[in-house]
Motif scaffolding. Structure first.
Motif, mmCIF file in Angstrom:
data_model
loop_
_atom_site.group_PDB
_atom_site.id
_atom_site.type_symbol
_atom_site.label_atom_id
_atom_site.label_comp_id
_atom_site.label_asym_id
_atom_site.label_seq_id
_atom_site.Cartn_x
_atom_site.Cartn_y
_atom_site.Cartn_z
ATOM 1 N N GLU A 48 0.815 -0.767 0.169
ATOM 2 C CA GLU A 48 0.310 0.355 -0.070
ATOM 3 C C GLU A 48 1.269 0.974 0.456
ATOM 4 O O GLU A 48 1.694 1.385 0.205
ATOM 5 N N SER A 49 0.125 2.313 -0.721
ATOM 6 C CA SER A 49 0.811 3.353 -0.564
ATOM 7 C C SER A 49 0.843 4.574 0.301
ATOM 8 O O SER A 49 1.175 5.631 -0.238
ATOM 9 N N GLY A 50 0.039 4.661 0.986
ATOM 10 C CA GLY A 50 -0.309 5.567 1.790
ATOM 11 C C GLY A 50 -1.497 5.806 2.005
ATOM 12 O O GLY A 50 -2.271 4.325 2.124
ATOM 13 N N LEU A 51 -3.313 6.845 2.706
ATOM 14 C CA LEU A 51 -3.660 6.711 2.947
ATOM 15 C C LEU A 51 -4.887 6.704 1.601
ATOM 16 O O LEU A 51 -4.085 7.365 1.341
ATOM 17 N N PRO A 52 -6.365 6.303 1.859
ATOM 18 C CA PRO A 52 -6.844 6.567 0.388
ATOM 19 C C PRO A 52 -7.241 7.508 0.116
ATOM 20 O O PRO A 52 -6.761 8.406 1.025
ATOM 21 N N TYR A 88 -12.354 8.087 3.839
ATOM 22 C CA TYR A 88 -13.143 7.160 3.129
ATOM 23 C C TYR A 88 -13.398 6.125 3.856
ATOM 24 O O TYR A 88 -14.584 5.369 2.688
ATOM 25 N N THR A 89 -13.998 6.085 4.586
ATOM 26 C CA THR A 89 -14.298 5.138 4.960
ATOM 27 C C THR A 89 -15.363 5.308 5.544
ATOM 28 O O THR A 89 -15.755 4.170 6.234
ATOM 29 N N GLU A 90 -15.844 6.516 5.957
ATOM 30 C CA GLU A 90 -17.220 7.202 6.984
ATOM 31 C C GLU A 90 -18.554 6.831 5.495
ATOM 32 O O GLU A 90 -18.735 6.854 5.006
ATOM 33 N N PRO A 91 -19.226 5.788 7.142
ATOM 34 C CA PRO A 91 -20.454 5.556 6.149
ATOM 35 C C PRO A 91 -21.109 6.839 5.100
ATOM 36 O O PRO A 91 -22.040 5.719 4.509
ATOM 37 N N SER A 92 -21.379 7.434 5.725
ATOM 38 C CA SER A 92 -22.572 8.799 4.820
ATOM 39 C C SER A 92 -21.588 10.183 5.182
ATOM 40 O O SER A 92 -22.177 10.643 6.124
ATOM 41 N N PRO A 93 -20.878 10.478 4.490
ATOM 42 C CA PRO A 93 -20.329 11.237 4.083
ATOM 43 C C PRO A 93 -21.065 12.040 3.536
ATOM 44 O O PRO A 93 -21.901 12.316 2.957
ATOM 45 N N ALA A 94 -20.919 13.865 3.784
ATOM 46 C CA ALA A 94 -21.077 14.491 2.965
ATOM 47 C C ALA A 94 -21.237 15.444 2.234
ATOM 48 O O ALA A 94 -20.230 16.159 1.837
#
Length: 102
Positions: A77-81, A87-93
């Motif tokens: 892996e090259s770092g954060l997505p 990226y992993t928040e279930p329902s971002p605004a």
């Protein structure tokens, strides 16, 4: 050559599969195969064929060759997505600006 292979595949429609080279040849001759189609079948390796497409692919490959060695490990892996933790928040605004104090 591709049209001859396609014609052969049409002749082989209805053959019970899987079929050996000899079964393919027998079926094609019953369906009226000429010397050209019979020669194509005779050029096949001795084995069972599970589909008519497999016969065509053996005579004239159209699929890309698979690499011999598929045991290569994936890159680390090259770092954060993209978007970081959002990226992993279930329902971002979408389009919302977050307060940095959160």
């Amino acid at each position: 050559m591709s049209s001859r292979v396609a014609q052969l595949q049409v002749l082989l429609e209805g053959v019970p599969l899987p079929a050996s080279k000899q079964e393919l040849l027998h079926h094609a001759r019953r369906e009226g195969a000429g010397p050209g189609e019979a020669a194509l079948i005779e050029a096949l390796p001795e084995r069972e064929y599970g589909s008519i497409d497999e016969v065509g692919e053996t005579l004239q490959p159209v699929q890309p060759a698979t690499p011999q060695q598929q045991s290569e490990q994936p890159e680390p892996e090259s770092g954060l997505p993209p978007g970081g933790e959002a990226y992993t928040e279930p329902s971002p605004a979408p389009g919302a600006v977050r307060d940095l104090a959160d």
